[in-house]
Write a protein that holds these residues in place. Structure first.
Motif, PDB file in Angstrom:
ATOM      1  N   SER A   1      12.025   8.886  12.096  1.00 28.52           N
ATOM      2  CA  SER A   1      11.121   7.408  12.436  1.00 28.52           C
ATOM      3  C   SER A   1      11.471   6.483  10.706  1.00 28.52           C
ATOM      4  O   SER A   1      11.946   6.171  10.217  1.00 28.52           O
ATOM      5  CB  SER A   1      10.840   6.220  12.978  1.00 28.52           C
ATOM      6  N   HIS A   2      11.046   7.382   9.948  1.00 25.55           N
ATOM      7  CA  HIS A   2      11.046   7.327   8.367  1.00 25.55           C
ATOM      8  C   HIS A   2      10.798   8.434   7.820  1.00 25.55           C
ATOM      9  O   HIS A   2       9.665   9.007   7.025  1.00 25.55           O
ATOM     10  CB  HIS A   2      10.192   6.440   8.201  1.00 25.55           C
TER      11      HIS A   2
ATOM     12  N   ASN B   1       7.012   2.237   1.812  1.00 30.73           N
ATOM     13  CA  ASN B   1       7.824   1.742   2.190  1.00 30.73           C
ATOM     14  C   ASN B   1       8.720   1.707   2.010  1.00 30.73           C
ATOM     15  O   ASN B   1       9.216   2.324   0.981  1.00 30.73           O
ATOM     16  CB  ASN B   1       6.687   0.479   3.356  1.00 30.73           C
ATOM     17  N   VAL B   2       9.255   1.818   2.714  1.00 36.85           N
ATOM     18  CA  VAL B   2      10.963   1.357   2.120  1.00 36.85           C
ATOM     19  C   VAL B   2      10.929   0.850   0.585  1.00 36.85           C
ATOM     20  O   VAL B   2      12.554   1.212  -0.287  1.00 36.85           O
ATOM     21  CB  VAL B   2      12.055   0.885   2.993  1.00 36.85           C
TER      22      VAL B   2
ATOM     23  N   ARG C   1      15.592   4.459  12.585  1.00 31.11           N
ATOM     24  CA  ARG C   1      15.528   2.750  12.461  1.00 31.11           C
ATOM     25  C   ARG C   1      16.645   2.455  11.154  1.00 31.11           C
ATOM     26  O   ARG C   1      16.882   3.245   9.873  1.00 31.11           O
ATOM     27  CB  ARG C   1      14.286   2.649  11.466  1.00 31.11           C
ATOM     28  N   SER C   2      16.992   0.935  11.473  1.00 29.30           N
ATOM     29  CA  SER C   2      18.643   0.341  10.795  1.00 29.30           C
ATOM     30  C   SER C   2      17.636   0.267   9.512  1.00 29.30           C
ATOM     31  O   SER C   2      18.448  -0.096   8.691  1.00 29.30           O
ATOM     32  CB  SER C   2      18.455  -0.430  11.476  1.00 29.30           C
ATOM     33  N   THR C   3      16.751  -0.070   9.608  1.00 32.25           N
ATOM     34  CA  THR C   3      15.327  -0.599   8.326  1.00 32.25           C
ATOM     35  C   THR C   3      15.587   1.242   6.791  1.00 32.25           C
ATOM     36  O   THR C   3      15.571  -0.106   5.747  1.00 32.25           O
ATOM     37  CB  THR C   3      14.623  -0.775   8.195  1.00 32.25           C
TER      38      THR C   3
ATOM     39  N   ASP D   1      15.984   5.604  18.908  1.00 30.40           N
ATOM     40  CA  ASP D   1      14.133   5.414  19.109  1.00 30.40           C
ATOM     41  C   ASP D   1      13.889   6.435  19.834  1.00 30.40           C
ATOM     42  O   ASP D   1      14.005   6.087  21.201  1.00 30.40           O
ATOM     43  CB  ASP D   1      14.017   4.843  18.924  1.00 30.40           C
TER      44      ASP D   1
ATOM     45  N   ASN E   1      10.426   7.522  19.868  1.00 29.62           N
ATOM     46  CA  ASN E   1       8.866   7.487  19.741  1.00 29.62           C
ATOM     47  C   ASN E   1       7.747   7.643  20.572  1.00 29.62           C
ATOM     48  O   ASN E   1       6.764   7.359  20.262  1.00 29.62           O
ATOM     49  CB  ASN E   1       8.802   6.732  18.043  1.00 29.62           C
TER      50      ASN E   1
ATOM     51  N   PHE F   1       6.470  -4.426   2.793  1.00 28.28           N
ATOM     52  CA  PHE F   1       7.202  -4.809   2.905  1.00 28.28           C
ATOM     53  C   PHE F   1       7.374  -5.357   5.339  1.00 28.28           C
ATOM     54  O   PHE F   1       6.634  -4.947   5.929  1.00 28.28           O
ATOM     55  CB  PHE F   1       8.164  -2.398   3.632  1.00 28.28           C
TER      56      PHE F   1
ATOM     57  N   ARG G   1      14.652  -8.699   8.749  1.00 26.23           N
ATOM     58  CA  ARG G   1      15.556  -9.820   7.631  1.00 26.23           C
ATOM     59  C   ARG G   1      16.128 -11.418   7.519  1.00 26.23           C
ATOM     60  O   ARG G   1      15.758 -11.686   7.059  1.00 26.23           O
ATOM     61  CB  ARG G   1      16.661  -8.586   7.837  1.00 26.23           C
TER      62      ARG G   1
ATOM     63  N   GLU H   1       6.277   4.226  12.574  1.00 29.01           N
ATOM     64  CA  GLU H   1       6.904   4.876  12.340  1.00 29.01           C
ATOM     65  C   GLU H   1       6.961   5.904  10.669  1.00 29.01           C
ATOM     66  O   GLU H   1       7.381   6.655  10.436  1.00 29.01           O
ATOM     67  CB  GLU H   1       8.033   4.096  11.420  1.00 29.01           C
TER      68      GLU H   1
ATOM     69  N   TRP I   1       5.521   4.074   7.901  1.00 34.14           N
ATOM     70  CA  TRP I   1       4.765   3.688   6.084  1.00 34.14           C
ATOM     71  C   TRP I   1       3.712   2.597   6.498  1.00 34.14           C
ATOM     72  O   TRP I   1       3.220   2.014   7.504  1.00 34.14           O
ATOM     73  CB  TRP I   1       6.095   2.974   5.758  1.00 34.14           C
ATOM     74  N   SER I   2       3.509   1.654   5.714  1.00 31.91           N
ATOM     75  CA  SER I   2       2.016   0.827   5.495  1.00 31.91           C
ATOM     76  C   SER I   2       2.013   0.413   4.227  1.00 31.91           C
ATOM     77  O   SER I   2       2.482   1.085   3.145  1.00 31.91           O
ATOM     78  CB  SER I   2       0.741   1.870   4.621  1.00 31.91           C
TER      79      SER I   2
ATOM     80  N   TYR J   1       5.348   2.470  24.562  1.00 35.34           N
ATOM     81  CA  TYR J   1       4.700   2.981  23.210  1.00 35.34           C
ATOM     82  C   TYR J   1       2.646   2.739  23.681  1.00 35.34           C
ATOM     83  O   TYR J   1       2.898   2.274  25.429  1.00 35.34           O
ATOM     84  CB  TYR J   1       4.622   2.053  22.189  1.00 35.34           C
TER      85      TYR J   1
END
Lengths: 233, 249
Positions: A51-52, A62-63, A77-79, A90, A92, B77, B81, B133, B135-136, B243
């Protein structure tokens, strides 16, 4: 099978030529529980990392930030920019549940194994380096094997659990040092990944060595406890 | 069958029965002390329950890590979008029509405007958003503690959970009273140096910094206090996306 017990109706085989088995029951059970947990953690961990598949250092990652390194795989993940034109499904939900449940079993198994190993002298006899008081035992492990086993049991596994806990926002709220020791959540995540890679390498080498030593005999010894030279032929 | 194996079977059977009843008793005690999460059933129930119970014993009053201003991320982040259409409509109107309703087991069901929320005690915290996922980012969050919002309406004694909803139809969550009363659980309306951007959940986002990001829902518009989760996805207390209910991991 060789060396079945003489006499009828005994629940367990007894009266084998060597009184002590190659691996005691506690070692056998904890070995296979650990193996099962390792597979569960590896599969679920791969699903989670998909997922990342980017790694960072410090607290933030982060991205929108340049990664320390990233895996050349598609993401779920599309991001996440991966260069691939598609997104993996997914998985997860069950992956995370399996990961944490297997982690609990692994930790509890590890505690039982180490307690047993210390109390029975298993660790001193089979894993600590031989010395004058404990001359080398040709039927046991060589110095390099002992060093690797000690490293896996007392360094790699504890660290992989620690870095895992460092990613828990609740655990870290109670014990902030868990994450601070590594310089932050993202550093802990990166180390967690690298440690898991090193454990995969260990398992692969371990399997190759078992293969070269006689796969069937060694695996039988770890299942039934009977020593390989009793089993051979 | 020899006497030895019969005795062996007897002692093992007794040990197993003692073990099972021990687990059953432990389960009763854990439930009485609020150590069992709503999603304790199924094959992953034991792991989730162990984590939740361990955390409730260890972290009930602990504070999420707070960071210095210099550690605030320069690239937070949003993981989005585009803000939802209805949020953009409200934004065009300056969120004058945005309401936060407090319902359920409260003495005075209440509906608050954005101005009402901003008049409540103002708190800020520099905490980390950590997504499941991986990230942070660290940001400053400004708002009012959820407990102050709930106290306006008056929590009734049997309260055990707070269920909270986003204006996005498929996003809602619930937390126990330990997290609902926690001083860092904030109804936020500002982030870093300005109003909370719509991509980050503006006008209102509930921040639960001791749990993963999916528990910090954006576009908060409804809070329900309850003593059980039966009517909230059949006791699950959150959507059926697989989840875990407790996101403290």
């Amino acid at each position: 099978m060789a060396n079945t017990a003489v006499g009828v109706g005994r629940a367990i085989p007894i009266a084998v030529p060597h009184a002590t088995p190659r691996h005691r029951a506690t070692v056998r059970v904890t070995h296979w529980l650990t193996a099962l947990c390792f597979v569960a953690l590896l599969v679920s961990g791969l699903e989670i990392v998909v997922s990342h598949p980017r790694f960072y250092w410090g607290e933030n990652g982060n991205v929108l930030m340049p990664p320390l390194f990233s895996l050349p795989i598609p993401a779920s993940r599309s991001t996440v920019p991966t260069g691939y034109g598609y997104v993996l499904p997914d998985q997860n939900g069950w992956s995370r549940s399996l990961h944490f449940e297997a982690a609990w079993v692994l930790v509890l198994t590890g505690i039982v194994y180490v307690a047993f190993g210390v109390l029975t002298g298993h660790i001193a006899k089979n894993l600590l380096p031989a010395n004058a008081a404990r001359p080398p035992d040709p039927s046991s492990y060589n110095p390099l094997q002992r060093l690797v086993y000690l490293g896996v049991i007392f360094v790699a596994f504890p660290l992989v659990v620690w870095t895992g806990l460092a990613m828990s926002p609740a655990f870290v709220s109670a014990v902030p040092f868990t994450a601070a020791a590594f310089g932050g959540r993202q550093s802990a995540r990166t180390i967690h990944f690298l440690l898991s890679l090193s454990l995969v390498v260990f398992v692969l080498v371990h399997i190759v060595m078992v293969w070269r030593a006689g796969f069937t005999a060694r695996v039988t010894a770890m299942i039934t406890g009977r020593s390989s030279h009793q089993e051979a032929e | 069958m020899s006497g030895l194996s019969r005795r062996r079977i007897l002692t093992r059977g007794l040990a197993a029965a003692a073990g099972l009843s021990g687990v059953a008793v432990a389960g009763r005690i854990a439930a009485a002390y609020g150590l069992v999460p709503p999603d304790h059933g199924g094959v992953f129930g034991p792991g989730g329950t162990l984590t939740y119970a361990a955390h409730r014993l260890l972290t009930r009053n602990s504070l999420a890590r707070e960071f210095s201003r210099s550690e605030i991320s320069t690239s937070p982040f949003a993981n989005k979008r585009r803000a939802p259409g209805d949020v953009l409509k409200h934004q065009a109107d300056g969120f004058r029509q945005w309401n936060l309703s407090i319902e359920g087991l409260v003495a005075r069901p209440t509906s608050l405007s954005m101005d009402d929320v901003r008049r409540l005690p103002r708190r800020s915290q520099i905490t980390q958003v950590a997504c499941e996922e991986g990230w942070s980012y660290v940001a400053e969050w400004i708002g009012t503690p959820l407990i102050d919002v709930l106290n306006l309406a008056g929590i009734l004694p049997p309260a055990r959970y707070v269920v909270y909803f986003s204006s996005e139809s498929d996003w809602w969550e619930s937390i126990d009273m330990a997290d609902a009363r926690h001083p860092q659980t904030l109804v936020t309306y500002a982030m870093n140096d300005g109003d909370l951007p719509v991509l980050f959940g503006g006008p209102l986002r509930l921040r639960v910094p001791r749990q993963l990001g999916y528990k910090s829902i954006k576009y908060l518009n409804r809070v329900v206090v309850t003593d059980n989760l039966k009517t909230f996805n059949q006791g699950l207390g959150r959507p059926s996306d697989g989840y875990q209910w407790y996101g403290g991991i």
